[in-house]
Design a protein around this motif. Structure first.
Motif, PDB file in Angstrom:
ATOM      1  N   VAL A   1      11.819 -32.055 -17.395  1.00 51.77           N
ATOM      2  CA  VAL A   1      12.476 -30.942 -18.067  1.00 51.77           C
ATOM      3  C   VAL A   1      12.729 -29.815 -17.077  1.00 51.77           C
ATOM      4  N   ALA A   2      11.758 -29.594 -16.216  1.00 50.68           N
ATOM      5  CA  ALA A   2      11.933 -28.578 -15.181  1.00 50.68           C
ATOM      6  C   ALA A   2      13.121 -28.937 -14.297  1.00 50.68           C
ATOM      7  N   LEU A   3      13.216 -30.237 -13.941  1.00 48.68           N
ATOM      8  CA  LEU A   3      14.330 -30.677 -13.099  1.00 48.68           C
ATOM      9  C   LEU A   3      15.666 -30.538 -13.811  1.00 48.68           C
ATOM     10  N   LEU A   4      15.687 -30.833 -15.117  1.00 46.77           N
ATOM     11  CA  LEU A   4      16.936 -30.734 -15.859  1.00 46.77           C
ATOM     12  C   LEU A   4      17.393 -29.285 -15.934  1.00 46.77           C
ATOM     13  N   LEU A   5      16.457 -28.385 -16.207  1.00 50.29           N
ATOM     14  CA  LEU A   5      16.814 -26.972 -16.272  1.00 50.29           C
ATOM     15  C   LEU A   5      17.327 -26.524 -14.919  1.00 50.29           C
ATOM     16  N   MET A   6      16.719 -27.044 -13.841  1.00 56.17           N
ATOM     17  CA  MET A   6      17.188 -26.720 -12.504  1.00 56.17           C
ATOM     18  C   MET A   6      18.597 -27.266 -12.318  1.00 56.17           C
ATOM     19  N   GLY A   7      18.851 -28.479 -12.807  1.00 56.42           N
ATOM     20  CA  GLY A   7      20.186 -29.066 -12.726  1.00 56.42           C
ATOM     21  C   GLY A   7      21.213 -28.186 -13.419  1.00 56.42           C
ATOM     22  N   TYR A   8      20.866 -27.693 -14.603  1.00 54.29           N
ATOM     23  CA  TYR A   8      21.779 -26.824 -15.344  1.00 54.29           C
ATOM     24  C   TYR A   8      22.062 -25.544 -14.579  1.00 54.29           C
ATOM     25  N   SER A   9      20.988 -24.946 -14.038  1.00 57.15           N
ATOM     26  CA  SER A   9      21.186 -23.726 -13.248  1.00 57.15           C
ATOM     27  C   SER A   9      22.037 -24.016 -12.017  1.00 57.15           C
ATOM     28  N   LEU A  10      21.852 -25.216 -11.438  1.00 54.44           N
ATOM     29  CA  LEU A  10      22.620 -25.560 -10.226  1.00 54.44           C
ATOM     30  C   LEU A  10      24.113 -25.665 -10.528  1.00 54.44           C
ATOM     31  N   VAL A  11      24.485 -26.417 -11.570  1.00 55.84           N
ATOM     32  CA  VAL A  11      25.922 -26.565 -11.833  1.00 55.84           C
ATOM     33  C   VAL A  11      26.551 -25.247 -12.266  1.00 55.84           C
ATOM     34  N   THR A  12      25.754 -24.386 -12.907  1.00 54.98           N
ATOM     35  CA  THR A  12      26.298 -23.090 -13.313  1.00 54.98           C
ATOM     36  C   THR A  12      26.704 -22.260 -12.102  1.00 54.98           C
ATOM     37  N   GLN A  13      26.074 -22.526 -10.955  1.00 59.35           N
ATOM     38  CA  GLN A  13      26.431 -21.785  -9.738  1.00 59.35           C
ATOM     39  C   GLN A  13      27.870 -22.067  -9.288  1.00 59.35           C
ATOM     40  N   LEU A  14      28.466 -23.136  -9.811  1.00 59.89           N
ATOM     41  CA  LEU A  14      29.856 -23.428  -9.440  1.00 59.89           C
ATOM     42  C   LEU A  14      30.833 -22.532 -10.208  1.00 59.89           C
ATOM     43  N   ALA A  15      30.325 -21.849 -11.252  1.00 61.57           N
ATOM     44  CA  ALA A  15      31.208 -21.079 -12.120  1.00 61.57           C
ATOM     45  C   ALA A  15      32.014 -19.993 -11.387  1.00 61.57           C
ATOM     46  N   PRO A  16      31.378 -19.138 -10.555  1.00 63.02           N
ATOM     47  CA  PRO A  16      32.184 -18.081  -9.923  1.00 63.02           C
ATOM     48  C   PRO A  16      33.346 -18.635  -9.096  1.00 63.02           C
ATOM     49  N   ALA A  17      33.062 -19.632  -8.240  1.00 59.00           N
ATOM     50  CA  ALA A  17      34.126 -20.163  -7.380  1.00 59.00           C
ATOM     51  C   ALA A  17      35.234 -20.785  -8.220  1.00 59.00           C
ATOM     52  N   LEU A  18      34.875 -21.399  -9.349  1.00 56.92           N
ATOM     53  CA  LEU A  18      35.881 -22.008 -10.216  1.00 56.92           C
ATOM     54  C   LEU A  18      36.707 -20.932 -10.923  1.00 56.92           C
ATOM     55  N   LEU A  19      36.018 -20.000 -11.572  1.00 54.35           N
ATOM     56  CA  LEU A  19      36.725 -19.018 -12.401  1.00 54.35           C
ATOM     57  C   LEU A  19      37.635 -18.136 -11.541  1.00 54.35           C
ATOM     58  N   PHE A  20      37.119 -17.681 -10.391  1.00 54.23           N
ATOM     59  CA  PHE A  20      37.962 -16.832  -9.536  1.00 54.23           C
ATOM     60  C   PHE A  20      39.178 -17.600  -9.026  1.00 54.23           C
ATOM     61  N   SER A  21      39.020 -18.911  -8.804  1.00 58.13           N
ATOM     62  CA  SER A  21      40.142 -19.686  -8.258  1.00 58.13           C
ATOM     63  C   SER A  21      41.265 -19.844  -9.273  1.00 58.13           C
ATOM     64  N   LEU A  22      40.968 -19.593 -10.554  1.00 60.14           N
ATOM     65  CA  LEU A  22      42.005 -19.730 -11.572  1.00 60.14           C
ATOM     66  C   LEU A  22      42.811 -18.441 -11.741  1.00 60.14           C
ATOM     67  N   LEU A  23      42.339 -17.363 -11.118  1.00 65.96           N
ATOM     68  CA  LEU A  23      43.098 -16.106 -11.179  1.00 65.96           C
ATOM     69  C   LEU A  23      44.379 -16.243 -10.353  1.00 65.96           C
ATOM     70  N   PRO A  24      45.416 -15.455 -10.704  1.00 66.00           N
ATOM     71  CA  PRO A  24      46.657 -15.499  -9.923  1.00 66.00           C
ATOM     72  C   PRO A  24      46.401 -15.163  -8.448  1.00 66.00           C
ATOM     73  N   ARG A  25      45.534 -14.197  -8.202  1.00 67.37           N
ATOM     74  CA  ARG A  25      45.140 -13.881  -6.833  1.00 67.37           C
ATOM     75  C   ARG A  25      43.638 -14.034  -6.709  1.00 67.37           C
ATOM     76  N   ASN A  26      43.203 -15.081  -5.986  1.00 64.21           N
ATOM     77  CA  ASN A  26      41.772 -15.338  -5.872  1.00 64.21           C
ATOM     78  C   ASN A  26      41.139 -14.365  -4.892  1.00 64.21           C
ATOM     79  N   PRO A  27      40.190 -13.533  -5.356  1.00 66.18           N
ATOM     80  CA  PRO A  27      39.567 -12.578  -4.439  1.00 66.18           C
ATOM     81  C   PRO A  27      38.576 -13.233  -3.468  1.00 66.18           C
ATOM     82  N   LEU A  28      38.231 -14.522  -3.702  1.00 64.32           N
ATOM     83  CA  LEU A  28      37.237 -15.174  -2.840  1.00 64.32           C
ATOM     84  C   LEU A  28      37.908 -16.003  -1.748  1.00 64.32           C
TER      85      LEU A  28
END
Lengths: 484, 63
Positions: A388-415
């Motif tokens: 369970v600890a590993l799964l929660l870590m897995g969830y936290s890990l994939v969530t780290q992809l969110a900023p790079a994904l969301l910003f890349s969908l903007l018309p002008r990516n600030p990253l």
């Protein structure tokens, strides 16, 4: 051989046959194998997505949480709905970009958006590290389900070996087509079993929902509302938000977005999926009904609640049907995970930069399936309760992809690519440090008010991720080459 | 940006903030504790709001 085992065995055999037959004369290049040639309509996409979402964790875990923790379990009902709202706009955008650029894996998306193979490789590694514990969890669940539902006739270890062999076989042969067709039986079964159990058990054991909840409240006051500290309202809100963000970021879920024929499939699904989400309600009812009927399951044993109450209440053949539904909740997500892991390792780590049309990449992806399965088997059979600890870590890990994904969908990516890499590394390092060190907001900030201390610690990692990504992007130029 | 597209924010906030808005047992609805009934209602509300957005989006093929 008892009746329960016969039902489980027959279901497994039918699912396997359907999975293998799904290939039906198709030429299996990587795009066909991994994303179904981008021809799946709204209904198959729906089946794939719910197939991935309703896993052993929801079947055993949701009833187990309702049994063991009460109201905090309700977050499971909320985060899906929030994720579907976001998916209405995000999924078609991701799908269109993937189609236009011929993408087959999640890391491909980042490679293309940021023009950086290094970022793609990093995303691939994060994805695989997050997927392994998820797969281990499915296998562990599979073992528990078969051994409990067969009244101990099959040991968990043997069940796991048979299940893995079957899944590896049909994934290598049919790829995503196999998963989609197995998902059909799985969904019919799970829907029937969950609704039946959720309506029948409270009525039979307690005389209805009202009396059941009244008895629970009398036996454990406060069990049906969130506590003031710990898993409180602010824990609830932050956990719903974080898990909703991570929902579509699992590599196999992200990959199944690519399989659709049109972006409209996701908009339709955003309307229907929240309704389907309500299946979880019935799973909660089972957990609550079990609380007073089969008391005394402590800690991780709470996950056994659904099966124990079934074994105590029903005839073997019906227990077998429940077990069969459970087995499929392990196999369908398991097959998607194996395929996603094989694809991203082959395409984005090993042969980074090769064309998806290259038959060598497709061959390698398929050959990696048994390898990934073997790694997961090793972790599963090694045991330990840190899953369970590993799964929660897995969830936290994939969530780290969110900023790079969301910003890349903007018309002008600030990253910039460098910024995204730095942010991702910082976020992942924070997740690892916090998870392995066992810290949370309460230990990090003992002086803060409880509403802040109860926040899901994943937020800290996300905050650090965004800050680092943004600062490094400022330092490496406001914008790189033109991203299309 | 069309205003009706902000509609799903209502169920989203209601669900995320369920612990603040509805952390009670009473009044129970169809036998369910109020917190659970609130969540179920807003999951249904999510579906409804997405349906409305979907219908309105379809009428405007320009977006």
């Amino acid at each position: 051989m008892n009746a329960a085992l016969a039902v489980i065995g027959a279901t497994f055999a039918v699912a396997l046959l359907l999975g293998i037959r799904a290939r039906s004369g198709r030429q299996m290049n990587l795009a066909e194998w991994a994303v179904g040639g981008r021809r799946f309509g709204a209904i198959l996409v729906f089946l794939l997505l719910v197939g991935e979402i309703y896993t052993t964790f929801t079947f055993l875990g949701a009833s187990g949480w309702a049994y063991g923790r009460g109201a905090p379990a309700f977050y499971i009902l909320c985060y899906g709905a929030v994720a579907y709202i976001m998916s209405y706009w995000l999924a078609p955008a991701i799908w269109r970009y993937a189609r236009d650029h011929d993408l087959v894996s999640q890391p491909d998306f980042f490679v293309q958006k940021y023009r950086s193979r290094a970022l793609g490789t990093l995303v691939a590694l994060v994805g695989v590290v997050a997927l392994i514990p998820y797969l281990v969890l499915q296998l562990k669940g599979l073992g528990i389900i078969v051994s409990e539902a067969s009244f101990g006739a099959v040991s968990p270890t043997m069940a796991i070996w048979i299940g893995v062999a079957g899944v590896v076989g049909y994934v290598m042969i049919s790829g995503i087509h196999g998963s989609a067709w197995t998902a059909v039986i799985k969904d019919i079964l799970i829907l029937g079993v969950a609704i039946f159990l959720g309506l029948y058990l409270p009525a039979k054991l307690h005389g209805g929902f009202g009396p059941m909840f009244a008895r629970i409240e009398a036996a454990a006051p406060g069990f049906l509302t969130l506590p003031a500290r710990g898993q409180s309202a602010s824990w609830f809100a932050s956990t719903v938000l974080l898990t909703a963000l991570g929902f579509y970021l699992w590599p196999h879920t992200f990959g199944s977005i690519y399989s659709a024929k049109s972006g409209d499939a996701f908009r339709k699904n955003a309307v229907v999926m929240p309704l389907y989400q309500l299946v979880m309600l019935f799973v909660f009812f089972v957990g609550f009904a079990a609380k007073l009927a089969v008391p005394g399951l402590e800690g991780t044993d709470a996950d056994l609640a659904l099966l124990r109450v079934s074994v105590a209440t029903f005839d073997p053949w019906l227990v077998g049907l429940i077990g069969a539904a459970g087995v499929l909740t392990a196999l369908v997500p398991g097959s998607m995970i194996l395929m996603a892991a094989g694809t991203i390792v082959a395409k984005n780590v090993w042969r980074s930069g090769r064309s998806p049309a290259d038959p060598a990449v497709a061959r390698l992806a398929k050959l990696l399936v048994p390898v990934v399965a073997a790694v997961a088997l090793w972790f599963t059979l090694r045991g330990g309760d840190s899953i369970v600890a590993l799964l929660l870590m897995g969830y936290s890990l994939v969530t780290q992809l969110a900023p790079a994904l969301l910003f890349s969908l903007l018309p002008r990516n600030p990253l910039t690519a460098t910024g995204a890499i730095a942010g991702l590394l910082a976020g992942v390092a924070t997740v690892a440090a916090v998870t392995l060190g066992g810290s949370n907001f309460a230990t990090l900030m003992p002086w803060a008010p409880s509403a802040i201390q109860d926040l899901n610690v994943g937020f800290a990692a996300l905050l650090i991720n965004v800050t680092v990504a943004w600062l490094v992007s400022l330092g490496t130029g406001s914008r790189g080459p033109d991203y299309s | 940006m069309k205003l009706y597209r902000a509609l799903p924010a209502v169920p989203a906030v209601a669900l995320i903030g369920a612990g603040w808005f509805a952390n009670r047992l009473e009044p129970s609805v169809l036998g369910l504790p109020f917190l659970l009934a609130w969540i179920v209602a807003w999951v249904l509300g999510t579906s409804l709001s997405m349906w409305i957005v979907y219908r309105l989006d379809r009428r405007q093929p320009d977006s």
